[in-house]
Scaffold this active site. Structure first.
Site, PDB file in Angstrom:
ATOM      1  N   ASP A  33       0.856  -1.192   0.000  1.00 41.06           N
ATOM      2  CA  ASP A  33       0.000   0.000   0.000  1.00 41.06           C
ATOM      3  C   ASP A  33       0.893   1.244   0.000  1.00 41.06           C
ATOM      4  O   ASP A  33       1.904   1.304   0.707  1.00 41.06           O
ATOM      5  CB  ASP A  33      -0.904  -0.012   1.246  1.00 41.06           C
ATOM      6  CG  ASP A  33      -2.036   0.986   1.153  1.00 41.06           C
ATOM      7  OD1 ASP A  33      -3.203   0.541   1.056  1.00 41.06           O
ATOM      8  OD2 ASP A  33      -1.764   2.216   1.168  1.00 41.06           O
ATOM      9  N   ASN A  90     -12.769  -2.975   2.491  1.00 38.35           N
ATOM     10  CA  ASN A  90     -13.731  -1.873   2.543  1.00 38.35           C
ATOM     11  C   ASN A  90     -14.591  -1.931   1.286  1.00 38.35           C
ATOM     12  O   ASN A  90     -14.064  -2.083   0.183  1.00 38.35           O
ATOM     13  CB  ASN A  90     -12.992  -0.537   2.600  1.00 38.35           C
ATOM     14  CG  ASN A  90     -12.082  -0.437   3.805  1.00 38.35           C
ATOM     15  OD1 ASN A  90     -12.465  -0.851   4.896  1.00 38.35           O
ATOM     16  ND2 ASN A  90     -10.885   0.088   3.611  1.00 38.35           N
ATOM     17  N   GLU A  98     -12.174   3.492  -1.359  1.00 39.20           N
ATOM     18  CA  GLU A  98     -11.738   4.612  -2.198  1.00 39.20           C
ATOM     19  C   GLU A  98     -11.446   4.167  -3.619  1.00 39.20           C
ATOM     20  O   GLU A  98     -11.702   4.903  -4.574  1.00 39.20           O
ATOM     21  CB  GLU A  98     -10.481   5.251  -1.604  1.00 39.20           C
ATOM     22  CG  GLU A  98     -10.768   6.045  -0.340  1.00 39.20           C
ATOM     23  CD  GLU A  98      -9.500   6.395   0.425  1.00 39.20           C
ATOM     24  OE1 GLU A  98      -8.393   6.278  -0.145  1.00 39.20           O
ATOM     25  OE2 GLU A  98      -9.632   6.769   1.602  1.00 39.20           O
ATOM     26  N   VAL A  99     -10.868   2.986  -3.770  1.00 40.13           N
ATOM     27  CA  VAL A  99     -10.500   2.518  -5.112  1.00 40.13           C
ATOM     28  C   VAL A  99     -11.499   1.440  -5.535  1.00 40.13           C
ATOM     29  O   VAL A  99     -11.625   0.406  -4.872  1.00 40.13           O
ATOM     30  CB  VAL A  99      -9.062   1.946  -5.120  1.00 40.13           C
ATOM     31  CG1 VAL A  99      -8.695   1.460  -6.517  1.00 40.13           C
ATOM     32  CG2 VAL A  99      -8.063   2.999  -4.639  1.00 40.13           C
ATOM     33  N   HIS A 103     -10.264  -5.239  -3.440  1.00 37.97           N
ATOM     34  CA  HIS A 103      -8.940  -5.444  -2.857  1.00 37.97           C
ATOM     35  C   HIS A 103      -9.075  -5.846  -1.406  1.00 37.97           C
ATOM     36  O   HIS A 103     -10.014  -5.458  -0.708  1.00 37.97           O
ATOM     37  CB  HIS A 103      -8.059  -4.193  -2.976  1.00 37.97           C
ATOM     38  CG  HIS A 103      -8.683  -2.922  -2.485  1.00 37.97           C
ATOM     39  ND1 HIS A 103      -9.624  -2.232  -3.212  1.00 37.97           N
ATOM     40  CD2 HIS A 103      -8.508  -2.225  -1.341  1.00 37.97           C
ATOM     41  CE1 HIS A 103      -9.994  -1.155  -2.536  1.00 37.97           C
ATOM     42  NE2 HIS A 103      -9.334  -1.129  -1.386  1.00 37.97           N
ATOM     43  N   HIS A 105      -6.979  -5.704   2.134  1.00 37.56           N
ATOM     44  CA  HIS A 105      -5.840  -5.158   2.877  1.00 37.56           C
ATOM     45  C   HIS A 105      -5.344  -6.242   3.830  1.00 37.56           C
ATOM     46  O   HIS A 105      -6.146  -6.849   4.556  1.00 37.56           O
ATOM     47  CB  HIS A 105      -6.257  -3.980   3.760  1.00 37.56           C
ATOM     48  CG  HIS A 105      -6.766  -2.778   3.033  1.00 37.56           C
ATOM     49  ND1 HIS A 105      -5.997  -1.656   2.836  1.00 37.56           N
ATOM     50  CD2 HIS A 105      -7.977  -2.490   2.480  1.00 37.56           C
ATOM     51  CE1 HIS A 105      -6.713  -0.730   2.205  1.00 37.56           C
ATOM     52  NE2 HIS A 105      -7.929  -1.212   1.981  1.00 37.56           N
TER      53      HIS A 105
END
Ligand code: DGP
Length: 118
Positions: A33, A90, A98-99, A103, A105
């Protein structure tokens, strides 16, 4: 969710933007990240065009699903996670995504705050 081909992770997958790669296979890419919130902060993403967790679980092939989660295990095995780790995904506006490319994390390397989010 309609997939946006120009999101940052799509551009990383195309090689248009650099990343600090950790590992990959046909189905996943793992990289650091850019704004780490723990000593180990890795993003593991599918190579296919899936905007969020629901789209991935709903539309990806069994091979793609296994391939991504094998990638998660590869990161767990090869980075410093012996004392444990946290996986976070998320999703959407309320989830703080946000993206808009699915994904996961992976956070590790220190005792994480119970309420910390990536
Ligand atoms: P999320 O907020 O869950 O959508 O997480 C997106 C993460 O992506 C966030 O932790 C910061 C990271 N990030 C944003 N832009 C870049 C980039 O260009 N390169 C890398 N490696 N990470 C990025």
């Amino acid at each position: 969710m309609k997939y946006d081909d120009n999101n940052i992770f799509a551009r990383i997958l195309r090689g248009d933007l650099p990343c600090q790669k950790i590992s990959e296979n046909e189905y996943y890419l793992a990289f650091h990240d850019l704004y780490p919130r723990a000593p180990v902060h890795v993003l593991i993403i599918p190579k296919g065009p899936y905007g969020d967790a629901f789209d991935f679980h709903n539309q990806a092939t069994p091979d793609e699903i296994v391939g991504l989660y094998k990638g998660v295990n590869s990161v767990i095995e090869n980075l410093e996670t012996s004392e444990g780790y946290r996986l976070i995904s998320n999703t959407g506006h309320h989830g703080g995504q946000e993206v808009p490319h699915y994904h996961i994390h992976l956070l590790a390397g220190q005792k994480l705050n119970k309420h910390s989010i990536a």
